[in-house]
Design an enzyme around this catalytic site. Structure first.
Site, mmCIF file in Angstrom:
data_model
loop_
_atom_site.group_PDB
_atom_site.id
_atom_site.type_symbol
_atom_site.label_atom_id
_atom_site.label_comp_id
_atom_site.label_asym_id
_atom_site.label_seq_id
_atom_site.Cartn_x
_atom_site.Cartn_y
_atom_site.Cartn_z
ATOM 1 N N ARG A 123 6.540 20.531 6.566
ATOM 2 C CA ARG A 123 6.830 20.171 5.260
ATOM 3 C C ARG A 123 8.163 18.834 5.803
ATOM 4 N NH1 ARG A 123 7.516 25.619 4.915
ATOM 5 N NH2 ARG A 123 5.965 26.814 3.566
ATOM 6 N N LYS A 144 6.721 4.418 1.594
ATOM 7 C CA LYS A 144 5.377 4.784 0.589
ATOM 8 C C LYS A 144 4.650 5.268 2.078
ATOM 9 C CE LYS A 144 4.531 2.690 -3.525
ATOM 10 N NZ LYS A 144 3.975 1.431 -4.593
ATOM 11 N N GLU A 186 0.876 -11.600 2.172
ATOM 12 C CA GLU A 186 2.287 -10.397 2.034
ATOM 13 C C GLU A 186 3.822 -11.305 2.043
ATOM 14 O OE1 GLU A 186 2.170 -7.875 0.156
ATOM 15 O OE2 GLU A 186 0.113 -7.055 0.587
ATOM 16 N N LYS A 228 12.191 -7.448 0.641
ATOM 17 C CA LYS A 228 11.596 -5.617 0.105
ATOM 18 C C LYS A 228 12.632 -4.614 0.171
ATOM 19 C CE LYS A 228 7.626 -2.345 0.300
ATOM 20 N NZ LYS A 228 6.727 -1.893 0.563
ATOM 21 N N GLU A 238 10.155 3.701 -7.343
ATOM 22 C CA GLU A 238 9.512 3.288 -8.490
ATOM 23 C C GLU A 238 9.232 3.247 -10.521
ATOM 24 O OE1 GLU A 238 5.617 2.197 -6.451
ATOM 25 O OE2 GLU A 238 5.055 0.643 -7.856
ATOM 26 N N ARG A 242 10.279 -2.235 -8.935
ATOM 27 C CA ARG A 242 9.666 -1.904 -7.741
ATOM 28 C C ARG A 242 8.349 -2.593 -7.686
ATOM 29 N NH1 ARG A 242 9.648 2.009 -3.091
ATOM 30 N NH2 ARG A 242 7.422 1.735 -1.731
ATOM 31 N N ASN A 246 4.169 -5.873 -6.710
ATOM 32 C CA ASN A 246 2.811 -6.183 -6.982
ATOM 33 C C ASN A 246 2.394 -7.365 -7.725
ATOM 34 O OD1 ASN A 246 2.980 -2.922 -6.594
ATOM 35 N ND2 ASN A 246 3.014 -2.354 -8.063
ATOM 36 N N HIS A 249 -1.302 -8.108 -7.583
ATOM 37 C CA HIS A 249 -2.235 -6.543 -6.781
ATOM 38 C C HIS A 249 -3.182 -5.624 -7.803
ATOM 39 C CE1 HIS A 249 0.349 -7.027 -3.085
ATOM 40 N NE2 HIS A 249 -0.288 -5.647 -2.518
ATOM 41 N N HIS A 253 -6.562 -5.066 -6.294
ATOM 42 C CA HIS A 253 -6.600 -4.064 -6.035
ATOM 43 C C HIS A 253 -8.140 -4.118 -6.190
ATOM 44 C CE1 HIS A 253 -2.550 -1.134 -5.114
ATOM 45 N NE2 HIS A 253 -3.661 -2.504 -3.553
ATOM 46 N N HIS A 266 -7.136 -6.881 2.519
ATOM 47 C CA HIS A 266 -6.414 -6.084 1.523
ATOM 48 C C HIS A 266 -5.371 -7.918 1.615
ATOM 49 C CE1 HIS A 266 -3.491 -4.012 -0.989
ATOM 50 N NE2 HIS A 266 -2.129 -5.575 -0.097
HETATM 51 N N1 LIG Z 1 3.003 1.970 2.702
HETATM 52 C C1 LIG Z 1 3.235 0.365 2.037
HETATM 53 O O1 LIG Z 1 3.983 0.281 1.071
HETATM 54 C C2 LIG Z 1 2.306 -0.568 2.386
HETATM 55 C C3 LIG Z 1 2.255 -1.405 2.372
HETATM 56 C C4 LIG Z 1 1.373 -2.471 2.096
HETATM 57 C C5 LIG Z 1 0.158 -2.150 2.535
HETATM 58 N N2 LIG Z 1 -0.128 -0.587 2.717
HETATM 59 C C6 LIG Z 1 -0.744 -0.068 3.489
HETATM 60 O O2 LIG Z 1 -1.021 -0.895 4.936
HETATM 61 C C7 LIG Z 1 -2.629 -1.057 5.542
HETATM 62 C C8 LIG Z 1 -2.971 -2.649 5.897
HETATM 63 O O3 LIG Z 1 -2.459 -2.967 6.558
HETATM 64 P P1 LIG Z 1 -2.907 -3.633 7.850
HETATM 65 O O4 LIG Z 1 -3.636 -4.772 7.279
HETATM 66 O O5 LIG Z 1 -1.762 -3.328 9.113
HETATM 67 O O6 LIG Z 1 -4.570 -2.567 8.469
HETATM 68 P P2 LIG Z 1 -5.156 -2.308 9.745
HETATM 69 O O7 LIG Z 1 -3.647 -0.954 10.476
HETATM 70 O O8 LIG Z 1 -6.249 -1.557 9.805
HETATM 71 O O9 LIG Z 1 -4.783 -3.131 10.921
HETATM 72 C C9 LIG Z 1 -5.443 -4.180 10.259
HETATM 73 C C10 LIG Z 1 -6.234 -4.559 11.549
HETATM 74 O O10 LIG Z 1 -6.416 -4.908 12.978
HETATM 75 C C11 LIG Z 1 -6.477 -3.591 14.122
HETATM 76 N N3 LIG Z 1 -4.701 -4.384 14.875
HETATM 77 C C12 LIG Z 1 -3.983 -3.630 14.729
HETATM 78 N N4 LIG Z 1 -2.889 -4.268 15.439
HETATM 79 C C13 LIG Z 1 -3.264 -5.010 16.568
HETATM 80 C C14 LIG Z 1 -2.640 -5.356 16.953
HETATM 81 N N5 LIG Z 1 -1.243 -6.004 17.786
HETATM 82 N N6 LIG Z 1 -3.777 -6.357 17.993
HETATM 83 C C15 LIG Z 1 -5.428 -6.470 17.899
HETATM 84 N N7 LIG Z 1 -5.589 -5.685 16.937
HETATM 85 C C16 LIG Z 1 -4.393 -5.088 15.592
HETATM 86 C C17 LIG Z 1 -6.150 -2.553 13.175
HETATM 87 O O11 LIG Z 1 -6.928 -1.591 14.640
HETATM 88 C C18 LIG Z 1 -7.235 -3.229 12.529
HETATM 89 O O12 LIG Z 1 -8.362 -3.243 13.346
HETATM 90 C C19 LIG Z 1 -3.370 -0.560 3.475
HETATM 91 O O13 LIG Z 1 -3.508 0.247 4.050
HETATM 92 C C20 LIG Z 1 -2.615 -1.149 2.603
HETATM 93 O O14 LIG Z 1 -2.990 0.315 1.777
HETATM 94 C C21 LIG Z 1 1.045 -0.341 3.107
HETATM 95 ZN ZN LIG Z 2 -0.277 -5.758 -0.641
#
Ligand SMILES: NC(=O)c1ccc[n+]([C@@H]2O[C@H](COP(=O)([O-])OP(=O)(O)OC[C@H]3O[C@@H](n4cnc5c(N)ncnc54)[C@H](O)[C@@H]3O)[C@@H](O)[C@H]2O)c1
Ligand SMILES: [Zn+2]
Length: 367
Positions: A123, A144, A186, A228, A238, A242, A246, A249, A253, A266
């Protein structure tokens, strides 16, 4: 070191940003009241773990912490209930109790997955984010956390704030170029929704930023997080404001969904989405062509090597269908975040489908 606080009353937490910060992890955990009697559990992926896990574990063990870890494959597909179960199983196996702390070592995928595991484990246990991508500056603010369902992205989730975010900008140097560009999408979004001066600064310093130069990159991450954080502090769950986060997005999306989270990453999808939003704003008279909002948005994204043209392979009907599916569609109507100027946006409901279709056509011609 750059620093900011995400101000959420008793759930407030610091984001520390700086070169070489990983070496300070043990002392920063201690500063947040996380003590060696608490077992740490690091989750990372197969790209990040070989680069940074050993350093992190060694540092923690030298400081007297006991830590376990679990490595998952890289990529969006690990944001799933199957991996939640796998990670939970590993956590139980090594005897993690309610006092344990989860550490997310990786990008946004690892942050979302680990954060959700921490939110659900017994939990809820605390978690710490150690973002290793630029895009994760976005996911490190706001709390989130989620995994995906086959029918939709981030459908199974929670709000769970981290106890600490420790951002070592040195880790960004191993990121593939494409991921760096996508991460900037972003950062640029945060400028475009909130601050003309930050947007101009991003444009003026693009080459230093793209080569991850200090102190520019730390400053960009801090500003992006601060914007942010300001938005989120005013609207943690949200309800209204907030939604401006988007920008790009609604379209983005849809593009991601059609390319099955595969073709466009993304940041690339929301880059095209931000172009479409700017073109739609111009079309419905929210901005005037002489304000050059769409033109400036496009040239800024191009400075960061981001795609601006909607690839012709995307059928407009498919995009509309995907948009209708997106959870951001309210009461069957399309809700858009649209620019009114550089650094300012408005939430617009009830946009005519004909305007959306026309905008998408124009977006296919953008150069
Ligand atoms: N929670 C939120 O508010 C929020 C906001 C924006 C995005 N997201 C989420 O984030 C995700 C996308 O994040 P991302 O773009 O970081 O993706 P990711 O975590 O998949 O990283 C992208 C790629 O880079 C590699 N990688 C990461 N760090 C590295 C490093 N230092 N050196 C070499 N390779 C590295 C990873 O293994 C992966 O292949 C999505 O799932 C999205 O929904 C969440
Ligand atoms: Zn985003």
């Amino acid at each position: 070191m750059n620093q900011l606080t995400v101000d959420l009353g008793e759930r407030s937490y610091p984001i520390l940003i700086g070169k070489g910060l990983l070496r300070q992890l043990p002392q920063q955990l201690a500063a947040r009241g996380i003590e060696p009697r608490q077992t740490l559990f690091i989750v990372s992926d197969e790209h990040v773990a070989p680069l940074y896990l050993e350093q992190v574990v060694n540092g923690l063990e030298q400081a007297g912490y006991r830590c376990g870890y679990h490595i998952v494959p890289a990529g969006e597909q690990v944001k799933s209930l199957a991996y939640l179960e796998e990670i939970t199983g590993k956590a139980l196996e090594i005897g993690l109790d309610r006092n344990s702390v989860f550490l997310a070592l990786g990008g946004g995928v690892i942050g979302d997955l680990t954060g959700f595991c921490a939110a659900a484990y017994m939990r809820g246990v605390p978690f710490v984010q150690i973002p290793t991508t630029l895009l994760a500056h976005d996911s490190s603010v706001g709390g989130k956390v989620a995994v995906n369902h086959p029918l939709g992205k981030n459908i199974i989730g929670a709000f769970h704030q981290p106890s600490l975010v420790l951002y070592d900008t040195e880790t960004l140097t191993t990121l593939p170029k494409r991921e760096i560009y996508a991460g900037f999408a972003e950062v640029l979004k945060h400028g475009l929704i909130w601050s003309e001066s930050f947007t101009n600064w991003l444009s003026d310093n693009a080459s230093s930023l793209l080569s991850l130069e200090s102190p520019f990159i730390e400053e960009a991450i801090q500003q992006g997080c601060a914007i942010k954080a300001e938005v989120v502090s005013n609207d943690e769950r949200e309800q209204g404001l907030r939604a401006i986060l988007n920008l790009g997005h609604t379209f983005g999306h849809a593009l991601e969904a059609i390319s099955s989270y595969g073709g466009l990453i993304h940041g690339e999808a929301i880059s095209i989405g931000m172009v479409a939003a700017a073109l739609l704003a111009e079309r419905i008279g929210l901005t005037k062509a002489e304000d050059r909002v769409a033109e400036r948005t496009i040239s800024l994204l191009k400075q960061y090597h981001l795609p601006v043209q909607l690839p012709s392979a995307f059928a407009i009907d498919d995009i509309l269908a995907a948009m209708r599916h997106d959870k951001k569609g309210k009461d069957g109507k399309f809700v858009f975040v649209l620019p009114t100027a550089i650094g300012a946006v408005e939430i617009v409901e009830n946009v005519d489908e004909a305007d959306i279709i026309e905008t998408l056509k124009i977006c296919k011609e953008v150069e």
